[in-house]
Scaffold this motif. Structure first.
Motif, mmCIF file in Angstrom:
data_model
loop_
_atom_site.group_PDB
_atom_site.id
_atom_site.type_symbol
_atom_site.label_atom_id
_atom_site.label_comp_id
_atom_site.label_asym_id
_atom_site.label_seq_id
_atom_site.Cartn_x
_atom_site.Cartn_y
_atom_site.Cartn_z
ATOM 1 N N LEU A 30 -29.171 14.661 -20.609
ATOM 2 C CA LEU A 30 -30.796 14.292 -20.454
ATOM 3 C C LEU A 30 -30.571 13.397 -19.172
ATOM 4 O O LEU A 30 -29.982 12.320 -19.463
ATOM 5 C CB LEU A 30 -31.348 13.595 -21.686
ATOM 6 C CG LEU A 30 -32.747 13.063 -21.489
ATOM 7 C CD1 LEU A 30 -33.578 14.139 -21.172
ATOM 8 C CD2 LEU A 30 -33.024 12.213 -22.668
ATOM 9 N N VAL A 31 -31.661 13.700 -18.238
ATOM 10 C CA VAL A 31 -31.606 12.689 -17.116
ATOM 11 C C VAL A 31 -33.054 12.224 -16.916
ATOM 12 O O VAL A 31 -33.946 13.078 -17.080
ATOM 13 C CB VAL A 31 -31.039 13.535 -15.828
ATOM 14 C CG1 VAL A 31 -31.316 12.458 -14.652
ATOM 15 C CG2 VAL A 31 -29.735 14.124 -15.928
ATOM 16 N N ALA A 66 -32.972 13.595 -7.994
ATOM 17 C CA ALA A 66 -31.986 12.492 -8.387
ATOM 18 C C ALA A 66 -32.425 11.958 -9.652
ATOM 19 O O ALA A 66 -33.480 11.623 -9.634
ATOM 20 C CB ALA A 66 -31.714 11.795 -7.021
ATOM 21 N N GLY A 67 -31.509 11.239 -10.243
ATOM 22 C CA GLY A 67 -31.858 10.459 -11.629
ATOM 23 C C GLY A 67 -30.961 9.603 -12.268
ATOM 24 O O GLY A 67 -29.734 9.746 -11.527
ATOM 25 N N GLU A 68 -31.000 9.478 -13.365
ATOM 26 C CA GLU A 68 -30.200 8.706 -14.083
ATOM 27 C C GLU A 68 -29.784 9.323 -15.340
ATOM 28 O O GLU A 68 -30.796 9.561 -16.122
ATOM 29 C CB GLU A 68 -30.795 7.173 -14.452
ATOM 30 C CG GLU A 68 -29.700 6.115 -15.029
ATOM 31 C CD GLU A 68 -30.210 4.882 -15.210
ATOM 32 O OE1 GLU A 68 -29.928 4.218 -16.195
ATOM 33 O OE2 GLU A 68 -31.547 4.548 -14.462
ATOM 34 N N VAL A 69 -28.635 9.302 -15.895
ATOM 35 C CA VAL A 69 -28.097 9.849 -17.188
ATOM 36 C C VAL A 69 -28.687 8.828 -18.068
ATOM 37 O O VAL A 69 -28.313 7.697 -18.195
ATOM 38 C CB VAL A 69 -26.772 10.450 -17.121
ATOM 39 C CG1 VAL A 69 -26.484 10.707 -18.436
ATOM 40 C CG2 VAL A 69 -26.248 11.317 -15.946
ATOM 41 N N VAL A 70 -29.202 9.319 -18.975
ATOM 42 C CA VAL A 70 -29.715 8.636 -20.243
ATOM 43 C C VAL A 70 -29.374 9.187 -21.579
ATOM 44 O O VAL A 70 -29.590 8.457 -22.597
ATOM 45 C CB VAL A 70 -31.391 8.478 -20.497
ATOM 46 C CG1 VAL A 70 -31.790 7.636 -18.990
ATOM 47 C CG2 VAL A 70 -31.997 9.830 -20.534
ATOM 48 N N GLU A 71 -28.704 10.191 -21.650
ATOM 49 C CA GLU A 71 -27.966 10.878 -22.685
ATOM 50 C C GLU A 71 -27.126 11.946 -22.878
ATOM 51 O O GLU A 71 -27.436 12.735 -21.784
ATOM 52 C CB GLU A 71 -29.247 11.352 -23.959
ATOM 53 C CG GLU A 71 -28.795 11.794 -25.414
ATOM 54 C CD GLU A 71 -30.128 12.298 -26.310
ATOM 55 O OE1 GLU A 71 -29.707 12.908 -27.071
ATOM 56 O OE2 GLU A 71 -31.103 11.790 -25.962
ATOM 57 N N LEU A 72 -26.150 12.002 -23.440
ATOM 58 C CA LEU A 72 -25.247 13.090 -23.336
ATOM 59 C C LEU A 72 -25.167 13.919 -24.612
ATOM 60 O O LEU A 72 -25.392 13.468 -25.613
ATOM 61 C CB LEU A 72 -23.707 12.395 -23.280
ATOM 62 C CG LEU A 72 -23.711 11.292 -22.187
ATOM 63 C CD1 LEU A 72 -22.028 10.660 -22.580
ATOM 64 C CD2 LEU A 72 -23.898 11.965 -20.947
ATOM 65 N N GLY A 115 -26.055 6.023 -17.905
ATOM 66 C CA GLY A 115 -26.377 5.037 -16.908
ATOM 67 C C GLY A 115 -25.779 5.862 -15.268
ATOM 68 O O GLY A 115 -26.270 4.860 -14.308
ATOM 69 N N ASN A 116 -25.112 6.408 -15.470
ATOM 70 C CA ASN A 116 -24.598 7.022 -14.144
ATOM 71 C C ASN A 116 -25.774 7.768 -13.501
ATOM 72 O O ASN A 116 -26.711 8.208 -13.886
ATOM 73 C CB ASN A 116 -23.504 8.405 -14.235
ATOM 74 C CG ASN A 116 -22.033 7.670 -14.397
ATOM 75 O OD1 ASN A 116 -21.395 8.645 -15.122
ATOM 76 N ND2 ASN A 116 -21.867 6.471 -14.259
ATOM 77 N N HIS A 117 -25.599 7.445 -12.051
ATOM 78 C CA HIS A 117 -26.867 8.072 -11.056
ATOM 79 C C HIS A 117 -26.142 9.301 -10.586
ATOM 80 O O HIS A 117 -24.990 9.517 -10.264
ATOM 81 C CB HIS A 117 -26.940 7.178 -10.051
ATOM 82 C CG HIS A 117 -27.711 5.843 -10.249
ATOM 83 N ND1 HIS A 117 -28.092 4.881 -9.295
ATOM 84 C CD2 HIS A 117 -27.905 5.349 -11.348
ATOM 85 C CE1 HIS A 117 -28.685 3.951 -9.606
ATOM 86 N NE2 HIS A 117 -28.455 4.152 -11.205
ATOM 87 N N LYS A 121 -22.235 13.101 -10.028
ATOM 88 C CA LYS A 121 -22.234 11.497 -10.053
ATOM 89 C C LYS A 121 -22.174 11.140 -8.487
ATOM 90 O O LYS A 121 -21.319 11.557 -7.760
ATOM 91 C CB LYS A 121 -21.073 11.087 -10.636
ATOM 92 C CG LYS A 121 -21.083 9.460 -10.954
ATOM 93 C CD LYS A 121 -20.178 9.263 -11.895
ATOM 94 C CE LYS A 121 -18.653 9.352 -11.607
ATOM 95 N NZ LYS A 121 -17.794 8.728 -12.674
ATOM 96 N N ILE A 122 -22.992 9.946 -8.267
ATOM 97 C CA ILE A 122 -22.983 9.446 -6.888
ATOM 98 C C ILE A 122 -22.839 7.873 -6.829
ATOM 99 O O ILE A 122 -22.944 7.509 -7.956
ATOM 100 C CB ILE A 122 -24.516 10.053 -6.051
ATOM 101 C CG1 ILE A 122 -25.653 9.336 -7.031
ATOM 102 C CG2 ILE A 122 -24.514 11.379 -6.231
ATOM 103 C CD1 ILE A 122 -26.740 9.419 -6.313
#
Length: 375
Positions: free
Chosen positions: A39-40, A72-78, A88-90, A162-163
């Motif tokens: 989830l991003v 582009a976004g931020e990972v909030v759930e795996l 938290g990864n971008h 991942k960036i």
């Protein structure tokens, strides 16, 4: 969870889009990530001609669909079994999820991933099915495995790269399509070498990215062709050595005069058959013509095979810039951060999600290069 998203219910609505409103901002349901998914939270998403081609019907897709593939976004759930990325990864999205199991994926041609293409054509995720529903619990299709015109999205882990977290999200989004496709076509598909002459036709975000890529690759002469005088002026500002109005009757002759017979490599990004024919005819003997344009599937090009043979020409397609996203996106970002690839100059407008139809009208009218929706 409930999210706001831009939903396309029918293709081919008449312009101006500011009145017909082909994209409706709705509250939809987004399911939790399943096995191998994440989830991003979307932070930025670019408006691309590939989205516009779905809106106007030139690239038919299933509806209803949440559009957007450059983001582009931020990972909030795996989801289960995701261990090589953390909350938290971008990330930047790749609009073709690469399965790493099909024959093209395992033989150095990931841009031809069969399972990723099948999922995209169905409007599903790589793992199968859809995670979006409307208020009546009816499924909504995914666009290119991304659906980035939304507050949040669920995607395959293989749809994200991942960036560097120091890269601003609005700049990062550009690398998901415009940069990957344009620069990839130059360095991966065509393999432009030092000293070669280049023609780039069709100056949207991808065309301008290709211009920057050709200059960085060491092309000795980069000629830009378009029918929009403002874009020709912009191309000169970004380093093009010469520009040509491709609507002029003698446009091919102008290119040949500039290069002594035609360019070594011609690129077409307009997604129109006349633009591809122009580019092919302006490519010299023994040259290569590369197209990443996507006209309607019914459109055909006229080609004289004798010329292809006698002049040892090459006509080649390029999809996602023939890239390996996990390798190339970080490499292109590093070039930007070193000052050698100023892709930030491609950004012309920033929008809110509610302004997205205005943005697509601007794009259809040729009044923008890259517009970014920020969240």
């Amino acid at each position: 969870m409930k999210i706001r998203a831009a939903v396309l219910h029918e293709m081919g609505r008449e312009r101006p889009y500011t009145q017909s409103n082909p994209l409706i901002i709705e509250t939809v349901d987004l399911a939790a990530p399943q096995r191998g998914e994440v989830l991003v939270k979307i932070k930025a998403a670019g408006l691309c001609h590939s989205d516009l081609s779905v809106i106007d019907g030139n690239r038919p897709r299933q509806t209803p669909m949440v559009l957007g593939h450059e983001a582009a976004g931020e990972v909030v759930e795996l989801g289960p079994d995701v261990s090589d990325i953390v909350v938290g990864n971008h990330v930047v999205f790749s609009f073709l999820p690469i399965c790493n199991h099909c024959t093209p994926s395992m033989t150095g041609r990931p841009a031809l991933c069969e399972n990723g293409l099948t999922a995209n054509n169905k409007g599903e995720l790589l793992g199968g099915g859809r995670r979006l529903q409307n208020g009546q619990q009816q499924p909504i299709h995914h666009h290119m495995g991304v659906s980035g015109f939304a507050e949040y999205t669920v995607v395959s882990r293989k749809s994200v790269v991942k960036i560097d977290p120091t890269l601003p999200f609005d700049i990062a989004a550009l690398f998901g399509c415009a940069v990957m496709t344009g620069i990839g076509a130059v360095v991966n598909t065509a393999k432009v070498s030092l000293g070669q002459t280049v023609l780039i036709t069709g100056m949207g975000g991808i065309g301008f990215a290709a211009l920057l890529g050709a200059l960085a690759a060491g092309a000795s002469q980069v000629i830009v062709a378009d029918i929009n005088p403002d874009k020709l002026t912009k191309a000169l500002e970004l380093g093009a050595h010469a520009v040509v109005d491709s609507a002029q009757e003698n446009a091919v002759e102008q290119v040949k005069d500039l290069t002594g017979g035609g360019v070594d490599i011609g690129f077409e990004f307009a997604g129109a058959v006349p633009a591809l024919e122009f580019t092919y005819n302006a490519t010299g003997r023994g040259g290569k013509t590369v197209t990443a344009g996507l006209p309607h599937p019914s459109k055909l090009m006229q080609l004289a095979p004798v010329k292809l043979v006698a002049e040892e020409r090459t006509l080649q397609g390029s999809y996602i810039g023939s890239c390996v996203p996990v390798r190339d996106i970080p490499a292109y970002i590093a070039l930007y951060q070193s000052g050698r690839l100023p892709v930030d100059k491609l950004m012309t407008h920033k929008l809110r999600l509610d302004e997205i139809n205005e943005g697509f009208e601007r794009l259809a009218n040729g009044d923008a290069i890259r517009q970014i929706v920020t969240f």
